[in-house]
Design a protein around this motif. Structure first.
Motif, PDB file in Angstrom:
ATOM      1  N   PRO A  34       0.797  -1.229   0.000  1.00 46.44           N
ATOM      2  CA  PRO A  34       0.000   0.000   0.000  1.00 46.44           C
ATOM      3  C   PRO A  34       0.832   1.284   0.000  1.00 46.44           C
ATOM      4  CG  PRO A  34      -0.856  -1.578   1.594  1.00 46.44           C
ATOM      5  CD  PRO A  34       0.472  -2.097   1.146  1.00 46.44           C
ATOM      6  N   VAL A  35       2.081   1.201   0.446  1.00 43.31           N
ATOM      7  CA  VAL A  35       2.931   2.385   0.506  1.00 43.31           C
ATOM      8  C   VAL A  35       3.854   2.467  -0.710  1.00 43.31           C
ATOM      9  CG1 VAL A  35       4.688   3.628   1.835  1.00 43.31           C
ATOM     10  CG2 VAL A  35       2.890   2.362   3.018  1.00 43.31           C
ATOM     11  N   PHE A  36       4.553   1.383  -1.006  1.00 45.21           N
ATOM     12  CA  PHE A  36       5.586   1.403  -2.037  1.00 45.21           C
ATOM     13  C   PHE A  36       5.188   0.694  -3.330  1.00 45.21           C
ATOM     14  CE2 PHE A  36       7.822   1.587   2.076  1.00 45.21           C
ATOM     15  CZ  PHE A  36       8.420   2.825   1.937  1.00 45.21           C
ATOM     16  N   GLU A  41       8.908   9.659  -6.483  1.00 46.51           N
ATOM     17  CA  GLU A  41       7.732   8.928  -6.932  1.00 46.51           C
ATOM     18  C   GLU A  41       8.184   7.744  -7.771  1.00 46.51           C
ATOM     19  OE1 GLU A  41       4.876   7.516  -6.869  1.00 46.51           O
ATOM     20  OE2 GLU A  41       3.620   9.309  -7.118  1.00 46.51           O
ATOM     21  N   TYR A  42       7.457   6.622  -7.674  1.00 47.32           N
ATOM     22  CA  TYR A  42       7.742   5.446  -8.480  1.00 47.32           C
ATOM     23  C   TYR A  42       6.879   5.488  -9.746  1.00 47.32           C
ATOM     24  CZ  TYR A  42      10.151   3.161  -4.547  1.00 47.32           C
ATOM     25  OH  TYR A  42      11.020   2.842  -3.543  1.00 47.32           O
ATOM     26  N   TYR A  43       7.527   5.384 -10.911  1.00 45.92           N
ATOM     27  CA  TYR A  43       6.840   5.312 -12.196  1.00 45.92           C
ATOM     28  C   TYR A  43       7.075   3.912 -12.757  1.00 45.92           C
ATOM     29  CZ  TYR A  43       6.759  10.375 -11.683  1.00 45.92           C
ATOM     30  OH  TYR A  43       6.567  11.653 -11.207  1.00 45.92           O
ATOM     31  N   ALA A  44       5.992   3.156 -12.951  1.00 44.87           N
ATOM     32  CA  ALA A  44       6.105   1.742 -13.316  1.00 44.87           C
ATOM     33  C   ALA A  44       5.990   1.552 -14.823  1.00 44.87           C
ATOM     34  CB  ALA A  44       5.025   0.941 -12.597  1.00 44.87           C
ATOM     35  N   PHE A  45       6.821   0.627 -15.340  1.00 43.92           N
ATOM     36  CA  PHE A  45       6.816   0.277 -16.759  1.00 43.92           C
ATOM     37  C   PHE A  45       6.922  -1.242 -16.878  1.00 43.92           C
ATOM     38  CE2 PHE A  45       8.450   4.526 -16.401  1.00 43.92           C
ATOM     39  CZ  PHE A  45       7.960   5.208 -17.506  1.00 43.92           C
ATOM     40  N   ASP A  46       6.375  -1.770 -17.985  1.00 46.59           N
ATOM     41  CA  ASP A  46       6.581  -3.192 -18.233  1.00 46.59           C
ATOM     42  C   ASP A  46       7.934  -3.399 -18.913  1.00 46.59           C
ATOM     43  OD1 ASP A  46       6.333  -2.586 -20.954  1.00 46.59           O
ATOM     44  OD2 ASP A  46       4.289  -3.374 -21.109  1.00 46.59           O
ATOM     45  N   SER A  47       8.250  -4.628 -19.268  1.00 46.87           N
ATOM     46  CA  SER A  47       9.571  -4.930 -19.811  1.00 46.87           C
ATOM     47  C   SER A  47       9.800  -4.312 -21.182  1.00 46.87           C
ATOM     48  CB  SER A  47       9.772  -6.442 -19.895  1.00 46.87           C
ATOM     49  OG  SER A  47       8.819  -7.023 -20.761  1.00 46.87           O
ATOM     50  N   GLY A  99       8.849  -1.226 -21.868  1.00 42.04           N
ATOM     51  CA  GLY A  99       8.926   0.223 -21.691  1.00 42.04           C
ATOM     52  C   GLY A  99       7.591   0.924 -21.758  1.00 42.04           C
ATOM     53  N   ALA A 100       6.481   0.172 -21.678  1.00 44.63           N
ATOM     54  CA  ALA A 100       5.151   0.777 -21.694  1.00 44.63           C
ATOM     55  C   ALA A 100       4.787   1.237 -20.282  1.00 44.63           C
ATOM     56  CB  ALA A 100       4.121  -0.219 -22.208  1.00 44.63           C
ATOM     57  N   PHE A 101       4.291   2.468 -20.177  1.00 47.16           N
ATOM     58  CA  PHE A 101       3.976   3.065 -18.882  1.00 47.16           C
ATOM     59  C   PHE A 101       2.779   2.383 -18.243  1.00 47.16           C
ATOM     60  CE2 PHE A 101       1.945   6.655 -16.429  1.00 47.16           C
ATOM     61  CZ  PHE A 101       2.882   6.659 -15.406  1.00 47.16           C
ATOM     62  N   GLN A 102       2.906   2.044 -16.942  1.00 46.29           N
ATOM     63  CA  GLN A 102       1.849   1.346 -16.216  1.00 46.29           C
ATOM     64  C   GLN A 102       1.165   2.210 -15.163  1.00 46.29           C
ATOM     65  OE1 GLN A 102       1.230  -2.212 -16.978  1.00 46.29           O
ATOM     66  NE2 GLN A 102       2.344  -1.345 -18.708  1.00 46.29           N
ATOM     67  N   GLY A 103       1.807   3.287 -14.736  1.00 45.86           N
ATOM     68  CA  GLY A 103       1.204   4.143 -13.722  1.00 45.86           C
ATOM     69  C   GLY A 103       2.195   4.511 -12.619  1.00 45.86           C
ATOM     70  N   THR A 104       1.712   5.283 -11.647  1.00 40.14           N
ATOM     71  CA  THR A 104       2.541   5.710 -10.518  1.00 40.14           C
ATOM     72  C   THR A 104       2.076   5.022  -9.241  1.00 40.14           C
ATOM     73  OG1 THR A 104       1.130   7.610 -10.036  1.00 40.14           O
ATOM     74  CG2 THR A 104       2.961   7.961 -11.574  1.00 40.14           C
ATOM     75  N   THR A 105       2.931   5.068  -8.228  1.00 36.94           N
ATOM     76  CA  THR A 105       2.612   4.430  -6.949  1.00 36.94           C
ATOM     77  C   THR A 105       1.783   5.330  -6.050  1.00 36.94           C
ATOM     78  OG1 THR A 105       4.644   3.132  -7.072  1.00 36.94           O
ATOM     79  CG2 THR A 105       3.631   3.349  -4.914  1.00 36.94           C
ATOM     80  N   GLY A 106       2.017   6.641  -6.102  1.00 38.83           N
ATOM     81  CA  GLY A 106       1.246   7.571  -5.275  1.00 38.83           C
ATOM     82  C   GLY A 106       2.042   8.256  -4.189  1.00 38.83           C
TER      83      GLY A 106
END
Length: 435
Positions: free
Chosen positions: A232-234, A295-301, A303-310
């Motif tokens: 929930p945090v990271f 902030e954590y910015y998530a990508f798949d393998s 390089g497609a953007f998946q979203g942020t953690t918050g």
């Protein structure tokens, strides 16, 4: 028939009690001193390895080449697959590109070629000393967290115990009359640094006890799954898939960040479970004028953007948790904030040192003479910086492979032991006073 305790036993018990109190004070002193020095951890990295390649920025394609080169090298060396790979992106304070795996780290040149191994073992030793007292991670960081709670309690109880402490904030009695001068300096420094001391103690306690708290919650509510506690945090790690795969497209993720988030200063690129089908990429971005570490910015393998953690815009508790690190270590606001942290940290170190001297002085005035305990405390106060200097000398003479933790702790123990032995000889050689 009432049981009686021999006076000698009582005296030894009181001395043991006093020794335990000094041990706690010694650990607080070591933590404050090492924390003050570690404020300039980044700058000291550059001093420790001055010949590492430096650059203001590095191209995404160069980062990709560096990631692939390090993964290929580890495969050739037969090392166990790394679970996480970190790329430090050059920033103003540390303009170096460094790839770190579970087992080693390498600096990259501007083109993404492996330039040399990272060799900052002395700096890492210093940080581990502050974080864990060089003990195993979970045990050490928990002990340090407990001392953060202790420091917070001392700060608050000191204010309550001295009702005139704020009114006398600038009152100093120069003469050291039975320790009055030392007590005044202790109290004044405590008042002047009170907000800083509370902030450091609170954030230190939160950081130190977070791990053991997470393990406790995992066992009681998540079936032992520690990652579920942190999710929930990271953010969540995602389901693992150990099937082999090609290296992830870190360059595409970097290019997306430059295009869509140009105002975010990237500090790290993180590859989770590299070279597996379950791998994914995270970018850590620093938000200016914010206390969050990033902030954590998530990508798949691919390089497609998946979203942020918050971390930047999520729940207030999540943002607060992400803000403890910068607030504790002072790595926000530039060099002037760091200088202020060093000055205030030095004051906290002095408070720890003088507190035990004041306590020992009060015992002496009550007729409790303990020259060996006083000598032991002086050994801690003088021996700790001496032992740190010895480790720095070992880095210069022996190199990166020097056993820094052993040098520090053995050197400190020898200094304290020598101080106690010298005090004992002085006491034995002192002339007896006439009755």
């Amino acid at each position: 028939m009432s049981a009686s305790i021999e006076p000698g036993t009582v005296k030894r018990a009181l001395s043991a009690h006093a020794a335990v109190g000094l041990l706690a004070g010694a650990i607080l002193y070591i933590l404050c001193l090492t924390g003050t020095i570690a404020v300039f951890y980044v700058e000291m990295q550059r001093l420790e390895q001055p010949n590492a390649p430096e650059m203001a920025e590095i191209a995404p394609e160069a980062v990709q080449r560096g990631v692939e080169a390090v993964l290929a090298r580890e495969a050739q060396e037969g090392l166990a697959p790394t679970t996480h790979l970190y790329v430090h992106i050059p920033v103003e304070e540390l303009p170096r590109a460094t790839v770190t795996t579970d087992t080693q780290a390498f600096h990259l040149d501007r083109e993404g070629r492996i330039a040399m191994p990272e060799m900052i073992e002395w700096n890492d030793f210093l940080v581990h000393l502050h974080y864990t007292l060089n003990l195993p991670s979970l045990v050490g960081i928990t002990i340090v967290g407990i001392f953060g709670v202790m420091m917070l309690a001392l700060s608050l109880s000191g204010v309550i115990a001295h009702p005139r402490i704020f009114r006398d904030a600038f009152r100093l009695r120069a003469r050291n009359n039975a320790g009055v001068g030392l007590t005044d300096w202790h109290n004044r420094l405590s008042v002047w640094t009170l907000p800083f001391g509370i902030a450091i103690a609170l954030t230190g306690a939160l950081i130190g006890l977070a791990t053991v708290t997470a393990y406790g919650l995992a066992e009681s509510a998540y079936g032992g799954d520690v990652e579920a506690v942190y999710a929930p945090v990271f953010g969540e790690e995602g389901p693992p898939d150990p099937a082999p795969a090609a290296a992830p497209d870190v360059a595409a993720a970097l290019q997306y960040m430059a295009r869509e988030y140009p105002d975010v200063r990237l500090t790290y690129a993180v590859v989770h479970d590299p070279l597996t089908a379950g791998q994914h990429v995270q970018m850590i971005g620093d938000h200016q004028r914010r206390l969050i570490f990033g902030e954590y910015y998530a990508f798949d393998s691919e390089g497609a953007f998946q979203g942020t953690t918050g971390m930047a815009d999520g729940a207030l508790g999540q943002q607060a948790a992400a803000s403890t690190y910068k607030l504790h270590f002072g790595n926000f606001g530039g060099v002037w904030v760091k200088i202020a942290y060093v000055a205030l940290g030095a004051a906290l170190t002095a408070i720890c040192a003088t507190g035990s001297y004041i306590w020992l002085g009060k015992r002496r005035r009550r007729g409790i003479e303990e020259p060996r305990l006083r000598a032991a405390w002086t050994g801690v106060i003088v021996g700790t910086p001496v032992a740190l200097v010895a480790t720095a000398a070992a880095r210069a003479i022996i190199g990166n492979e020097a056993p820094f933790a052993a040098i520090f702790w053995i050197g400190l123990a020898a200094w304290i032991g020598g101080s106690i032995a010298l005090a004992g000889r002085r006491r034995e050689g002192a002339p007896e006073t006439a009755a």
